[in-house]
Design an enzyme around this catalytic site. Structure first.
Site, short mmCIF file in Angstrom:
data_model
loop_
_atom_site.label_atom_id
_atom_site.label_comp_id
_atom_site.label_asym_id
_atom_site.label_seq_id
_atom_site.Cartn_x
_atom_site.Cartn_y
_atom_site.Cartn_z
N ASP A 11 163.75 32.20 -31.04
CA ASP A 11 165.06 32.31 -31.66
C ASP A 11 164.91 33.17 -32.91
OD1 ASP A 11 167.76 31.84 -32.33
OD2 ASP A 11 167.22 30.15 -33.61
N SER A 12 166.03 33.63 -33.43
CA SER A 12 166.01 34.37 -34.68
C SER A 12 165.48 33.50 -35.81
CB SER A 12 167.43 34.83 -35.02
OG SER A 12 168.29 33.71 -35.05
N CYS A 74 168.42 32.01 -28.30
CA CYS A 74 169.26 32.60 -29.35
C CYS A 74 170.45 33.23 -28.63
CB CYS A 74 168.46 33.66 -30.10
SG CYS A 74 169.44 34.58 -31.30
N GLU A 154 171.77 25.63 -42.35
CA GLU A 154 170.50 25.95 -43.02
C GLU A 154 170.43 25.25 -44.39
OE1 GLU A 154 167.94 28.27 -42.08
OE2 GLU A 154 168.82 28.64 -40.11
N CYS A 186 176.16 29.25 -30.27
CA CYS A 186 175.15 29.60 -31.28
C CYS A 186 174.25 28.39 -31.40
CB CYS A 186 175.83 29.89 -32.62
SG CYS A 186 174.66 30.16 -33.96
N HIS A 188 172.70 27.01 -33.69
CA HIS A 188 172.86 26.08 -34.83
C HIS A 188 174.04 25.12 -34.63
CE1 HIS A 188 170.23 28.85 -36.91
NE2 HIS A 188 170.25 28.11 -38.00
N1 DGL Z 1 170.18 31.86 -33.45
C1 DGL Z 1 171.37 32.62 -33.63
C2 DGL Z 1 172.29 32.45 -32.43
O1 DGL Z 1 172.15 31.53 -31.66
C3 DGL Z 1 172.12 32.21 -34.89
C4 DGL Z 1 171.51 32.68 -36.17
C5 DGL Z 1 171.51 34.17 -36.36
O2 DGL Z 1 172.55 34.76 -36.69
O3 DGL Z 1 170.44 34.72 -36.17
O4 DGL Z 1 173.17 33.25 -32.25
#
Ligand code: DGL
Length: 277
Positions: A11-12, A74, A154, A186, A188
């Site tokens: 993931d990012s 992600c 976060e 997303c 999160h």
């Molecule tokens: N993990 C990213 C997503 O699911 C969210 C956070 C980001 O913007 O990198 O889109």
């Protein structure tokens, strides 16, 4: 036949731990190697070209560790770079979070009106609408970027008044559109599930892509006879790689995964950037 290699998940940042959590719940013996690009997060506001490049670099770090499957945990990378990743990675199954979430929403929406919330890049890509309409062209899909949700998670502001205000701000108009199902597009967002559900009301079913992605991974591993034969505690034997260990890293990770993270290692941004297509 079994395959005892770990599953690669990236993931990012740390949001993909919501997918990891579901993998451990469904397949407690599977080990994973997780990569969170915490130094370069968020990806959601970046250009398509950068998201593709970062996504492939993340994938390559995990490929070098001999994973048996790659899960793009992600939504942003899954929305923008799935085809690109699949052209570069041919030896193992690569799955993203968009298709599993889209399939679940199609099954749930009796009214054929689905909402999708995600990062700016995810919404701009039109990935969920495409995936849903490929299955059922009659479904109307309404998308809304909610860029403030990621920083709220976060910061650990989960049940806070500010979070409730932001959720109301983004989602009130969604409710008025008459949707009966909304994809949390997303990684999160499942953390904000309760506040989102109480804001939109119980008439709207929330679809957590993380859960459906873990189920898809399980189906593929079973069909390909690639489940592990090891009788180990998958979570405790897993490895977690991050490109930056920030001061609130552990708190966020524990909120997302629900337990203390074992085996954390750092992968430098330089190491990520060395990976070329
Ligand atoms: N993990 C990213 C997503 O699911 C969210 C956070 C980001 O913007 O990198 O889109």
């Amino acid at each position: 036949m079994n395959d005892n290699r770990p599953i690669g998940v990236f993931d990012s940042g740390l949001g993909g731990l919501t997918v990891a959590k579901e993998i451990f719940r469904l397949m407690p013996n599977e080990r994973i190697i997780y990569l969170g690009d915490t130094a370069r997060v968020p990806y959601g506001g970046k250009s398509e070209e950068t998201i593709r490049r970062f996504g492939l670099q993340d994938a390559k770090v995990l490929m070098d560790k001999d994973v048996k499957m790659l899960i793009v945990a992600c939504n942003t990378v899954s929305s923008v770079a799935m085809d690109y990743l699949q052209t570069h990675i041919k030896d193992i199954p690569v799955i993203g979070v968009v298709l599993p979430g889209a399939r679940a929403a199609v099954l749930r929406s009796a009214e054929k009106r689905v909402g999708v919330i995600g990062t700016a890049a995810t919404v701009r890509s039109g990935s969920y609408a495409r995936a849903i309409n490929n299955i059922d062209p009659g479904i109307k899909v309404y998308c809304k970027p909610c860029p403030l949700f990621v920083p709220l998670v976060e910061e650990g502001l989960i049940e806070n008044e500010i979070t409730q205000m932001v959720v109301r701000h983004y989602l009130y108009e969604m409710v008025d559109l008459g949707i009966d199902c909304m994809i949390l597009g997303c990684t999160h967002y499942p953390i904000l599930m309760e506040v989102i559900q109480s804001t939109v009301g119980n008439r709207i079913q929330l679809v957590d892509s993380a859960l459906w992605t873990a189920k898809e991974a399980q189906n593929i591993l079973q069909a390909m006879k690639m489940t592990t034969g090891d009788d180990v505690n998958g979570l405790q034997s897993s490895k977690f790689l991050v490109s930056d260990i920030t001061p609130n890293f552990e708190t966020v990770a524990e909120t997302l995964l629900g337990v203390h993270l074992p085996g954390i290692e750092k992968v430098s941004v330089e190491e990520l950037e060395e990976k070329q297509p």
